[in-house]
Design an enzyme around this catalytic site. Structure first.
Site, short mmCIF file in Angstrom:
data_model
loop_
_atom_site.label_atom_id
_atom_site.label_comp_id
_atom_site.label_asym_id
_atom_site.label_seq_id
_atom_site.Cartn_x
_atom_site.Cartn_y
_atom_site.Cartn_z
N GLN A 125 -4.64 11.43 -8.68
CA GLN A 125 -6.06 11.10 -8.66
C GLN A 125 -6.80 12.16 -7.85
O GLN A 125 -6.24 12.73 -6.91
CB GLN A 125 -6.31 9.69 -8.13
CG GLN A 125 -5.66 9.33 -6.80
CD GLN A 125 -6.38 9.87 -5.59
OE1 GLN A 125 -7.53 10.32 -5.70
NE2 GLN A 125 -5.73 9.84 -4.45
N SER A 128 -11.43 11.71 -3.62
CA SER A 128 -12.03 12.07 -2.34
C SER A 128 -12.31 13.55 -2.22
O SER A 128 -11.66 14.38 -2.86
CB SER A 128 -11.08 11.68 -1.20
OG SER A 128 -10.94 10.30 -1.11
N SER A 160 -3.17 12.00 -4.03
CA SER A 160 -1.79 11.50 -3.97
C SER A 160 -0.97 12.05 -5.13
O SER A 160 -1.46 12.14 -6.25
CB SER A 160 -1.76 9.98 -4.04
OG SER A 160 -2.55 9.45 -3.02
N GLU A 244 -8.25 -6.21 -13.97
CA GLU A 244 -6.80 -6.27 -13.80
C GLU A 244 -6.29 -5.15 -12.91
O GLU A 244 -5.26 -5.27 -12.29
CB GLU A 244 -6.07 -6.29 -15.14
CG GLU A 244 -6.13 -5.02 -15.94
CD GLU A 244 -7.29 -5.04 -16.93
OE1 GLU A 244 -8.41 -5.40 -16.50
OE2 GLU A 244 -7.07 -4.67 -18.09
N ASN A 360 -10.18 -0.49 4.09
CA ASN A 360 -10.33 -1.92 4.29
C ASN A 360 -11.68 -2.28 4.90
O ASN A 360 -12.16 -3.41 4.74
CB ASN A 360 -9.17 -2.45 5.14
CG ASN A 360 -7.89 -2.55 4.32
OD1 ASN A 360 -7.83 -2.03 3.19
ND2 ASN A 360 -6.89 -3.21 4.86
N GLU A 361 -12.32 -1.32 5.56
CA GLU A 361 -13.68 -1.59 6.08
C GLU A 361 -14.65 -1.76 4.90
O GLU A 361 -15.47 -2.67 4.89
CB GLU A 361 -14.15 -0.45 6.99
CG GLU A 361 -13.50 -0.46 8.37
CD GLU A 361 -12.02 -0.10 8.36
OE1 GLU A 361 -11.59 0.66 7.46
OE2 GLU A 361 -11.28 -0.59 9.23
#
Lengths: 379, 322
Positions: A125, A128, A160, A244, A360-361
């Site tokens: 991917q 960022s 990644s 999904e 997670n923020e």
């Protein structure tokens, strides 16, 4: 309300279990984040694909079994319980493929999906950028229109698998004059070995090149590798995030298997009182995640949109995974410090969970604003 | 496999919610806390009319049960409205009586439990019975079987003013010897977990409403990220406890029930801490209705198997099957 699998679903599960028992490598493969390990994991994908076990939920024409979500969940439970290797194609399968199913052309699906299913083409991917992390829509890498396609320039990072992967997908700014940052972005696929692409692997915490920086200098991408309409990239990239894809990014089977192994480790260490509660919480969390996902899958199959619910999923599994591995390392005592063990490898991998796929923020903001209805504020 | 409540079950929850909202349960809880049980008894009969206690009573004794999933649906709503009284104990007593070899006690006692005319409490030997001074039927899980205790010992106040704890007097009529207590205790534990989830959901709803209207620095405090993230965590914990509860209602497996108890009670208690913090000083007052749920969350955590006992059950039974 019931949790009983149909005889046909049970038969599917049994078939998967038997195949895995006969095929899962006896010895663990070398780390996925090494050149040797990457190749070994790619070969394992080919072995899975040869008997159509690599993407069971996909349509048969692309290499799947049309298994549907419920059987996919069963397959995943069997897969991880069997001790089978990690999935090198996960980025493509869980991020790109759902977008192609929803927004790609038949030609793109026919061209891209079968080699993704066999591991012949592994995808990275490219979301960022150095200045665009949580505020992804502020990204600056450009796509400039040229005859027959686009030229990509700019810098992507934290990509990644890119150190060893073949191709990548991501968002690029195609209309710098668009009125809002979310507009004017285009979703493109490109070859990591194309002229103008420089891949600089980045060592993660343990030094292994789990991700990379990508430098793009006038990289040509043909029109056939644009997904959806130019300028619609943000909407297309986000459309599957709440469905999904949110469910399938991390399957419950993975954590059930880890929790069982942790439990076995704890018993092998003489069931120490001091860690009993943490082991119990690992078991309870795995069960909760399994049942939560089953309920979500049932809602989804009945036509509900999962939307912001997938943000709860992401926070839950990413924090759960770290806690589980910390407990294992603590149980191992001195051995817990050793690198290159399944537990330490899993631990290092788990530490990234709360950061990638939307921190997670950001996920908690989504839960608070979209599920609880709290007012928007400054981030 | 369809792991979702059906339309009828959802409608049942909605209708209970509507009835309980109309009943102004906070004032009933306050009456109950003062030892005035009239309004609580009246509420209890309304709950029975809605069919709740009948869900634990088998058909041959005038009920509709056992229907554990519907019981959980109902008890979540009762918890959400902080309904006082020995709810889990009455449900468990019905299960216990229905399971006795001698059908006499069931025939004698169950119809009144199903109709809401009688409340039951239940306690293991050496444990406190909830509302033992109010309950009409007191079941002691004694070493030699189930006994109908004739009375109760001194009343102790709970951290939750609406709960009063008493030991049961020894002896009394032996209703059944060597009865299997497991299913009754499991039902009490499941019912307690369901109430805890409801308590947590109510605390979350009230706190979300409060931080949306309370302004400081010129904006609602709910727009601050520190506040939002605490509430998001509460929401996540409660939503992951919910499927544990319904999974346990389906399997009735002791490890599943213990897991549901831990999940629901931990989530409810963490939500209580968040609710108190985000309300600020007003939340720390007995005058504010929030206190009814705050103190309940603490009490339910200990009732019918605290965190330690339930986690013990999970590690000794759950891991291999899930």
């Amino acid at each position: 309300m019931d949790l009983t699998a149909s005889p046909a679903d049970e038969a599917f599960r049994a078939e998967a279990r038997a195949w895995l028992a006969a095929h899962v490598p006896r010895e663990p493969l070398p780390s996925l984040e090494t050149e040797e390990g990457f190749a070994a994991h790619r070969a394992w994908e080919a072995e899975l694909a040869a008997d159509r076990w690599s993407v069971v939920d996909w349509p048969a024409e692309y290499g799947g079994r049309d298994a549907g979500l419920i059987r996919w969940l069963a397959f995943e439970e069997e897969y991880w319980a069997s001790g089978a290797p990690g999935r090198v194609g996960q980025n493509g399968v869980s991020l790109l493929a759902p977008t192609l199913f929803a927004h790609g052309t038949p030609e793109q699906r026919a061209r891209v999906l079968p080699p993704m299913a066999t591991g012949e083409v592994v995808w990275a991917q490219a979301w960022s950028e150095p200045e665009a992390g949580s505020d992804l829509a502020s990204l600056r890498s450009r796509a400039v229109r040229v005859a027959g396609g686009w030229r990509l320039s700019g810098q992507k990072t934290w990509s990644s698998r890119a150190a060893f992967a073949d191709r990548a997908f991501g968002l690029f700014r195609s209309d710098p004059d668009a009125p809002k940052p979310h507009r004017g972005l285009t979703y493109l696929m490109f070859d990591l070995r194309a002229p103008g692409v420089t891949v600089r692997p980045i060592g993660r915490l343990d030094g292994r090149p789990a991700f990379a920086e990508l430098f793009l200098d006038e990289v040509f991408v043909p029109d056939e590798d644009v997904i959806g309409a130019p300028g619609e990239g943000w909407r297309i990239a986000m459309a599957t995030a709440g469905n999904e894809r949110g469910l399938m990014l991390r399957s419950p089977g993975r954590y059930l298997a880890s929790a069982r192994r942790l439990h076995a480790l704890w018993e092998a260490q003489g069931s120490p009182e001091a860690t009993r509660d943490r082991v119990a919480d690992a078991l309870i969390g795995a069960r909760a995640y399994q049942l939560f996902t089953h309920a979500a899958a049932c809602r989804f199959l009945e036509g509900a949109s999962l939307g912001a619910e997938s943000s709860m999923n992401k926070v839950f599994w990413s924090e759960y995974d770290i806690a589980l591995h910390e407990t294992a390392l603590d149980l191992l005592g001195e051995e817990g410090e050793l690198a290159d063990t399944a537990w330490s490898e899993g631990y290092v991998f788990s530490l990234a969970g709360p950061i990638y796929a939307g921190t997670n923020e950001i996920q908690r903001d989504i839960v608070a604003e979209r599920l609880l209805g709290l007012p928007k504020g400054r981030r | 496999m369809r792991f979702l409540l059906d339309a009828e079950q959802r409608a049942f929850a909605a209708s209970l919610d509507a009835r309980l909202t109309a009943a102004d349960t906070p004032s009933v809880v306050r009456d109950w806390s003062r030892g005035e049980h009239g309004s609580g008894r009246a509420l209890w009969r309304k709950i029975a009319d809605a069919g709740v206690f009948g869900l634990a009573v088998p058909e041959e004794h005038g009920g509709l049960g056992p229907r554990p999933v519907e019981l959980v649906v109902a008890l979540v709503e009762l918890g959400r409205h902080a309904v006082p009284g020995p709810l889990a104990e009455t449900v468990a007593a019905a299960v216990l009586l229905a399971g006795l070899e001698d059908t006499g006690p069931a025939k004698r006692l169950l119809p009144a439990l199903a109709s809401g005319e009688a409340m039951a409490t239940m306690a293991s030997e050496g444990s406190y019975a909830l509302d033992g001074d109010v309950a009409d039927i007191r079941l002691a899980l004694a070493h030699d079987g189930v006994r109908l205790a004739a009375g109760h010992g001194p009343v102790s106040r709970s951290l939750d003013p609406a709960r009063r704890l008493t030991p049961l007097t020894e002896g009394g009529e032996l209703l059944g010897g060597a009865a299997p207590f497991g299913p009754a205790v499991d039902h009490a534990r499941l019912a307690t977990a369901a109430q805890a989830l409801g308590v947590g959901l109510a605390l979350l709803d009230r706190t979300v409403a409060y931080v949306g209207q309370r302004t400081q620095f010129g904006v609602p405090v709910g727009s601050f990220q520190a506040v939002k993230h605490r509430l998001a965590d509460a929401k996540i914990a409660l939503e992951f406890a919910r499927p544990l509860l319904f999974g346990a209602a389906l399997t009735l497996d002791p490890a599943d029930i213990a897991a549901a108890k831990v999940g629901a009670c931990e989530a409810a208690y963490a939500t209580a801490r968040t609710a108190l913090q985000l309300h600020g000083a007003i939340g720390y007052t007995a005058e504010c209705d929030l206190s009814l749920w705050l103190t309940r969350a603490r009490a339910l955590r200990t009732a019918w198997g605290g965190p330690r006992e339930c986690r013990e059950l999970v590690v000794s039974g759950g891991g291999r099957r899930w």
